[in-house]
Write a protein that holds these residues in place. Structure first.
Motif, PDB file in Angstrom:
ATOM      1  N   VAL A 406       0.834  -1.209   0.000  1.00  0.00           N
ATOM      2  CA  VAL A 406       0.000   0.000   0.000  1.00  0.00           C
ATOM      3  C   VAL A 406       0.864   1.252   0.000  1.00  0.00           C
ATOM      4  O   VAL A 406       0.579   2.227  -0.716  1.00  0.00           O
ATOM      5  N   LEU A 407       1.943   1.258   0.780  1.00  0.00           N
ATOM      6  CA  LEU A 407       2.824   2.433   0.808  1.00  0.00           C
ATOM      7  C   LEU A 407       3.491   2.660  -0.544  1.00  0.00           C
ATOM      8  O   LEU A 407       3.616   3.804  -1.009  1.00  0.00           O
ATOM      9  N   ALA A 408       3.927   1.581  -1.197  1.00  0.00           N
ATOM     10  CA  ALA A 408       4.527   1.727  -2.534  1.00  0.00           C
ATOM     11  C   ALA A 408       3.488   2.192  -3.542  1.00  0.00           C
ATOM     12  O   ALA A 408       3.795   2.999  -4.444  1.00  0.00           O
ATOM     13  N   GLN A 413       0.673   6.711  -6.691  1.00  0.00           N
ATOM     14  CA  GLN A 413      -0.486   7.585  -6.845  1.00  0.00           C
ATOM     15  C   GLN A 413      -0.092   9.052  -6.782  1.00  0.00           C
ATOM     16  O   GLN A 413      -0.574   9.875  -7.571  1.00  0.00           O
ATOM     17  N   LEU A 414       0.805   9.381  -5.835  1.00  0.00           N
ATOM     18  CA  LEU A 414       1.263  10.765  -5.709  1.00  0.00           C
ATOM     19  C   LEU A 414       2.367  11.117  -6.685  1.00  0.00           C
ATOM     20  O   LEU A 414       2.762  12.289  -6.770  1.00  0.00           O
ATOM     21  N   ASN A 415       2.895  10.110  -7.390  1.00  0.00           N
ATOM     22  CA  ASN A 415       3.989  10.300  -8.357  1.00  0.00           C
ATOM     23  C   ASN A 415       5.171  10.990  -7.690  1.00  0.00           C
ATOM     24  O   ASN A 415       5.688  12.026  -8.148  1.00  0.00           O
ATOM     25  N   THR A 416       5.601  10.417  -6.592  1.00  0.00           N
ATOM     26  CA  THR A 416       6.686  11.018  -5.833  1.00  0.00           C
ATOM     27  C   THR A 416       8.023  10.981  -6.565  1.00  0.00           C
ATOM     28  O   THR A 416       8.897  11.814  -6.306  1.00  0.00           O
ATOM     29  N   ALA A 438      -7.203  12.517 -10.508  1.00  0.00           N
ATOM     30  CA  ALA A 438      -6.963  13.790  -9.821  1.00  0.00           C
ATOM     31  C   ALA A 438      -7.082  13.664  -8.315  1.00  0.00           C
ATOM     32  O   ALA A 438      -6.751  14.613  -7.598  1.00  0.00           O
ATOM     33  N   LEU A 439      -7.533  12.529  -7.806  1.00  0.00           N
ATOM     34  CA  LEU A 439      -7.683  12.342  -6.368  1.00  0.00           C
ATOM     35  C   LEU A 439      -6.356  11.952  -5.739  1.00  0.00           C
ATOM     36  O   LEU A 439      -5.483  11.378  -6.384  1.00  0.00           O
ATOM     37  N   SER A 440      -6.212  12.260  -4.465  1.00  0.00           N
ATOM     38  CA  SER A 440      -5.016  11.889  -3.713  1.00  0.00           C
ATOM     39  C   SER A 440      -5.428  11.547  -2.289  1.00  0.00           C
ATOM     40  O   SER A 440      -6.470  11.990  -1.802  1.00  0.00           O
ATOM     41  N   SER A 441      -4.609  10.770  -1.635  1.00  0.00           N
ATOM     42  CA  SER A 441      -4.906  10.327  -0.277  1.00  0.00           C
ATOM     43  C   SER A 441      -3.967  11.012   0.710  1.00  0.00           C
ATOM     44  O   SER A 441      -2.851  11.412   0.365  1.00  0.00           O
ATOM     45  N   SER A 442      -4.442  11.104   1.931  1.00  0.00           N
ATOM     46  CA  SER A 442      -3.612  11.683   2.985  1.00  0.00           C
ATOM     47  C   SER A 442      -2.622  10.645   3.505  1.00  0.00           C
ATOM     48  O   SER A 442      -2.623   9.478   3.082  1.00  0.00           O
ATOM     49  N   LYS A 443      -1.813  11.028   4.439  1.00  0.00           N
ATOM     50  CA  LYS A 443      -0.772  10.143   4.945  1.00  0.00           C
ATOM     51  C   LYS A 443      -1.382   8.962   5.689  1.00  0.00           C
ATOM     52  O   LYS A 443      -2.345   9.089   6.431  1.00  0.00           O
ATOM     53  N   LEU A 444      -0.790   7.814   5.478  1.00  0.00           N
ATOM     54  CA  LEU A 444      -1.246   6.587   6.124  1.00  0.00           C
ATOM     55  C   LEU A 444      -0.486   6.386   7.424  1.00  0.00           C
ATOM     56  O   LEU A 444       0.750   6.436   7.449  1.00  0.00           O
TER      57      LEU A 444
END
Length: 453
Positions: A406-408, A413-416, A438-444
Motif C-alpha cells: 500500500v505504501l509503494a 499515486q502521488l507520483n513522488t 486527480a484524487l489523492s490520499s492523505s498520509k497513512l
C-alpha cells in the motif's frame, strides 16, 4: 490303408488350415500338430455362426489376441488401471454428494473442501515454493507464498482459510442472491482457491532485468507499457487483454535476453496473442504492424509469436491483478448500501499504475489487487478504516500484510518519483472514469496496519 486314413481325417479336425510349406516342415521333423476332436457343442456353434466371418473367440487368432492384450494391459499396467479406477470412483462419489447437497442446500455448497485437482495443485505448489526460495526472491514474496500454502493446507482438513461466513456475523456473503450462472457462485470459492495457487506457479521472475537482460532497462520497459496502454485505448481492447499482454512480456523477458530494437516487436506480439485469447474481434496482424509505422513485417511478428508461445509452453492463462480485483472490489462494495462507481474506477486506476513499475513484480497479483482496494477506500473515505472482516475474508490478507504494498502504491499515486509516463493518468482523468486520477490520499498511519480487523 488309404481308406482308413481318410476316415480318420474326417473324424478329426486340425486346429487350422496347413499350407504346403508347413506340412512339408512337419513331415520332415515328424512333429504334427495335435488333433482335436470335434464335439457336439462345437458343431452346434459352427452351424449357427456366419460361415464367411468365423467367430474370433473360437479361433486360435482370437485366443492369441486376448492373451497378448492381457499380458500388456492387465499385468504391466495393473497398478495404473486400479488407481485410475479408484480416482474415477472417488470423483463420481464426490459428484453425487455435491448433487445431493445442491438439491438440499445450494448456499452451503461453496464451503466444500478441496477437490482432487486442488490437492494436485497444492502438491505442485509446495515444490514450486521450495524451488523459488532463491536469494533473488524478496522476503515479502516468500511470506505471501507461505500464507497461500497455509490456506491450501487448511482446506485439506475441511477447514477454511478465513472465518466461516455462517459463524462470523461481521462477514457479508457477497455470493448470496446471485442466480445468474455467469457469476459461478456455486464454484467461485474453488475457482479462486485454484487461482491463488496458480499465481505462485505461473509468475515471472521478479529480477530479470538484473540477471537476464543486458541491453534493455526498467525505463525502456516502462515506456513500452505506457505505449501499449495507448494502443489498447486506440483499439478499445478489454482490460484483461492489457494485463495479459504485460504478463506475457515479463514472462518472456525473464527467460530470454532480447535486444532493444526488438522490444517493441515483443510488445505488439504479446498484445496480438492476448487479443486472440481475450477479445471477440481481435485486431489483425497488419494493424499491429501499421501502428508501429511498419517498422516490423508480418513475417517478423509471426516468428516472434512462435517464440513467445514456446516460452510460455502454450499456457496462456495466468491470474493477473485484474482477475482478483473484480472479486475484491465486489467485496468492498458490500460495505455500502449502493455500489460506488468511484471506488471501482479508482481501484482500476491504482492497479494499472503498477503495470508500469518494474518493482511491483515482487508482489503477488492478489496482494496488489487487495492493496489497490485498500488505498482506494482510504482515498474516498478517510473517516473510517478501509479494511473490514469481509475484505479480510475474501482477500485472505490482513491489513498488516498489505503495509509495504500500500505504501509503494501510494507513492505511485502521488507520483513522488516524478515519472514522466502520463498515459494512464490521462486516461483516468476522463469523465467516464470519474476523474479519479486527480484524487489523492492523505498520509497513512502505522496504526492502520496494526489494527486487527
Amino acid at each position: 490303408m488309404k481308406k482308413e486314413k481318410s476316415v480318420t481325417l474326417t473324424a478329426l479336425e486340425l486346429p487350422g488350415r496347413l499350407t504346403r510349406s508347413q506340412a512339408a516342415s512337419c513331415s520332415e521333423s515328424r512333429q504334427f500338430p495335435p488333433l482335436k476332436v470335434v464335439t457336439q457343442q462345437n458343431q452346434k456353434q459352427s452351424k449357427g455362426a456366419n460361415p464367411k466371418r468365423p467367430v474370433s473367440d473360437n479361433t486360435r487368432l482370437g485366443r492369441k489376441r486376448r492373451s497378448v492384450l492381457r499380458d500388456v494391459t492387465n499385468i504391466s499396467c495393473e497398478n495404473t488401471y486400479s488407481s485410475s479406477f479408484n480416482a474415477t470412483k472417488i470423483q463420481s462419489d464426490a459428484m453425487e454428494q455435491s448433487q445431493i447437497q445442491l438439491g438440499s442446500n445450494a448456499k452451503g455448497l461453496p464451503e466444500i473442501g478441496l477437490r482432487s485437482e486442488d490437492v494436485t495443485c497444492s502438491v505442485n505448489l509446495q515444490h514450486n515454493a521450495l524451488d523459488s526460495q532463491t536469494p533473488g526472491i524478496s522476503a515479502q514474496t516468500l511470506i505471501s507464498q507461505k500464507k497461500v500454502l497455509q490456506i491450501v493446507e487448511a482446506k485439506k482438513g475441511n477447514l477454511s482459510g478465513a472465518p466461516n461466513i455462517a459463524k462470523d456475523p461481521d462477514v457479508t456473503d457477497i455470493d448470496a442472491g446471485f442466480e445468474d450462472p455467469i457469476f459461478c457462485t456455486i464454484y467461485v470459492v474453488d475457482i479462486y482457491d485454484n487461482l491463488r495457487v496458480a499465481e505462485l506457479s505461473r509468475r515471472p521472475y521478479p529480477h530479470f532485468m538484473e540477471t537476464v537482460q543486458q541491453d534493455i532497462t526498467q525505463t525502456m520497459r516502462g515506456l513500452l507499457v505506457d505505449w501499449l496502454v495507448e494502443v489498447s485505448e486506440e483499439y478499445k481492447l478489454v482490460p484483461d487483454t492489457l494485463y495479459l499482454s504485460i504478463y506475457l512480456i515479463d514472462w518472456f523477458l525473464s527467460k530470454n535476453c532480447i535486444e532493444r530494437q526488438r522490444l517493441q516487436l515483443l510488445g505488439i506480439t504479446c498484445m496480438l496473442i492476448a487479443s486472440k485469447y481475450e477479445e471477440i474481434n481481435a485486431p489483425r496482424i497488419e494493424e499491429f504492424c501499421l501502428i508501429t509505422d511498419n517498422t516490423y513485417t508480418k513475417e517478423e511478428v509471426l516468428k516472434m509469436e512462435i517464440q513467445v508461445l514456446k516460452s510460455v509452453a502454450y499456457q496462456l492463462f495466468a491470474p493477473t491483478t485484474k482477475t482478483f480485483l473484480r472479486r475484491f472490489l465486489r467485496a468492498a462494495q458490500a460495505s455500502y448500501p449502493d455500489p460506488i462507481i468511484d471506488l471501482e474506477c479508482l481501484g482500476n486506476y491504482l492497479a494499472e499504475l503498477t503495470l508500469m513499475n518494474y518493482d511491483f513484480l515482487n508482489f503477488l497479483p492478489s496482494m496488489i489487487a487487495a492493496s489497490a482496494v485498500f488505498l482506494a477506500g482510504w482515498t474516498l473515505d478517510q473517516s473510517s478504516h478501509p479494511w473490514n472482516p469481509t475484505l479480510q475474508h475474501y482477500t485472505g490478507y490482513k491489513a498488516s500484510d498489505l503495509k509495504s504494498t500500500v505504501l509503494a502504491l501510494r507513492d505511485m499515486q502521488l507520483n513522488t518519483d516524478g515519472c514522466p509516463l502520463i498515459t494512464i493518468r490521462t486516461k483516468y482523468r476522463q469523465e467516464k472514469f470519474k476523474c479519479v486520477a486527480a484524487l489523492s490520499s492523505s498520509k497513512l498511519q502505522d496504526a492502520m496496519f496494526r489494527r486487527q480487523s
